[in-house]
Every structure is written in C-alpha cells, then in structure tokens.
Design an enzyme around this catalytic site. Structure first.
Site, short mmCIF file in Angstrom:
data_model
loop_
_atom_site.label_atom_id
_atom_site.label_comp_id
_atom_site.label_asym_id
_atom_site.label_seq_id
_atom_site.Cartn_x
_atom_site.Cartn_y
_atom_site.Cartn_z
N GLY A 122 0.79 -1.22 0.00
CA GLY A 122 0.00 0.00 0.00
C GLY A 122 0.82 1.27 0.00
O GLY A 122 0.33 2.34 -0.36
N GLU A 123 2.07 1.19 0.38
CA GLU A 123 2.93 2.37 0.48
C GLU A 123 3.42 2.80 -0.90
O GLU A 123 3.91 1.98 -1.68
CB GLU A 123 4.12 2.04 1.39
CG GLU A 123 5.04 3.20 1.65
CD GLU A 123 6.23 2.78 2.50
OE1 GLU A 123 7.33 3.28 2.20
OE2 GLU A 123 6.05 1.98 3.42
N ALA A 124 3.32 4.08 -1.19
CA ALA A 124 3.65 4.60 -2.51
C ALA A 124 5.08 4.28 -2.94
O ALA A 124 5.32 3.88 -4.08
CB ALA A 124 3.42 6.11 -2.56
#
Length: 184
Positions: free
Chosen positions: A67-69
């Site tokens: 989920g982390e960019a």
C-alpha cells in the site's frame, strides 16, 4: 541455510504457501539484498511478446502490491525495466514509458472498477489517451495500443489475491474473500 538473491527469488516464486502480502512487502523493501532479490524475482518472468496490460496482470498475481507509494514505485520500476528489456525494440523508447503506462493502468483499473466512483466521473478513453500523451520519451504511444489497454481494463478488472491464497501461477477465483482490486 543462506540463499543468494537469485536462489531466494526462485524459492519465493515457487513456494505457494507464502503470504502474498508479506512477499510484496519483502520484495519492495529498499535494502540492497532485497533489491537484488526483487530484480531476480522480476527477471524470472517472461514478458516477451506480451501486451503491457497482460504482463502486468501476470506480474500482479505473484505477490500482493504493498500500500505504500514508495514500495509500489519500486515494484513498478522493476516491472517496467523487465517488460522493456523483454520487448525491445518495440513500442517503448525506454523503460520510463512502460513505467508511466503501468502506473496509468493501475489508476485506470481503480477508476473503472471502484464502487466509490460515480458513473459520470469515470475516465473515458479520450481522457486515458490525453493522460498518456508524451509519456514515451516525449512522444505519444500509438492510440491503438492505448485504446486496446483501455478496453481490456474496462472489460476485465485486474484483481490480486492476498494472504496465503493461490500459487503465483493460478488465476484468481471470483468471490474469494481475499481478492482485492489493484490500486485500493
């Protein structure tokens, strides 16, 4: 037992019992060894003569996109480099064009299939073409390519399995509780 990065990449690809979310987090870690494993893992895919959306579908079945960019960025950069290398010479001038289009495909997938998007707010094929102008080293990709990608994603949502679900080579099954949409 210590693994070299290439051996570990093969182990991670072939061990179906691994949690796909944990695998995605591991592969996207910025540490030097993780980066070498990521490169070997992605290098294990054969993207030759595949459409970019077809290759992306296969790629995203092997792990759960974090989920982390920054982690997503690392995985998409590795995908684009492998896709470009497998299909060069081809439509892309460099890996950057494949990278931008891969991200654009993930965004399109979310736009076209998110229940939170109003029907009138969804991207059109014209909008998709406009958003991808000049992404190929300052040049446009062929409109036919972008239109085919738009149609493919619109008609067939990219879904990923999560957790300890299926093998990376198995297609998702409809109705599974651990399926999730890419880009969510």
């Amino acid at each position: 037992m210590l693994f070299r990065s290439a051996e570990l990449a093969v182990f991670l690809r072939e061990t179906v019992q691994l949690d796909k979310a944990v695998l995605g987090d591991y592969l996207s870690d910025p540490a030097e060894f993780n980066s070498a494993v990521r490169d070997a893992f992605v290098g294990g895919f054969d993207f030759r003569e595949m459409t970019i959306d077809g290759a992306l579908r296969i790629f995203l079945q092997a792990f759960r996109l974090p989920g982390e960019a920054q982690k997503i960025d690392r995985m998409m950069e590795a995908f684009a480099a492998a896709y470009f290398a497998a299909n060069s010479p081809g439509v892309f001038e460099n890996a950057d064009g494949a990278y931008v289009l891969a991200f654009s495909i993930i965004m399109l997938n979310t736009d076209r299939h998110s229940p939170n998007m109003g029907k009138n707010a969804r991207m059109t094929v014209e909008g998709f073409l406009r958003n991808n102008r000049g992404i190929n080293n300052g040049k446009d990709l062929p409109a036919e390519l972008l239109e085919a990608v738009f149609k493919s994603i619109s008609e067939n949502e990219i879904k990923m399995l999560g957790g300890k679900e299926e093998s990376s080579r198995s297609p998702p099954r409809a109705g599974r509780s651990e399926e999730r949409r890419v880009g969510k």
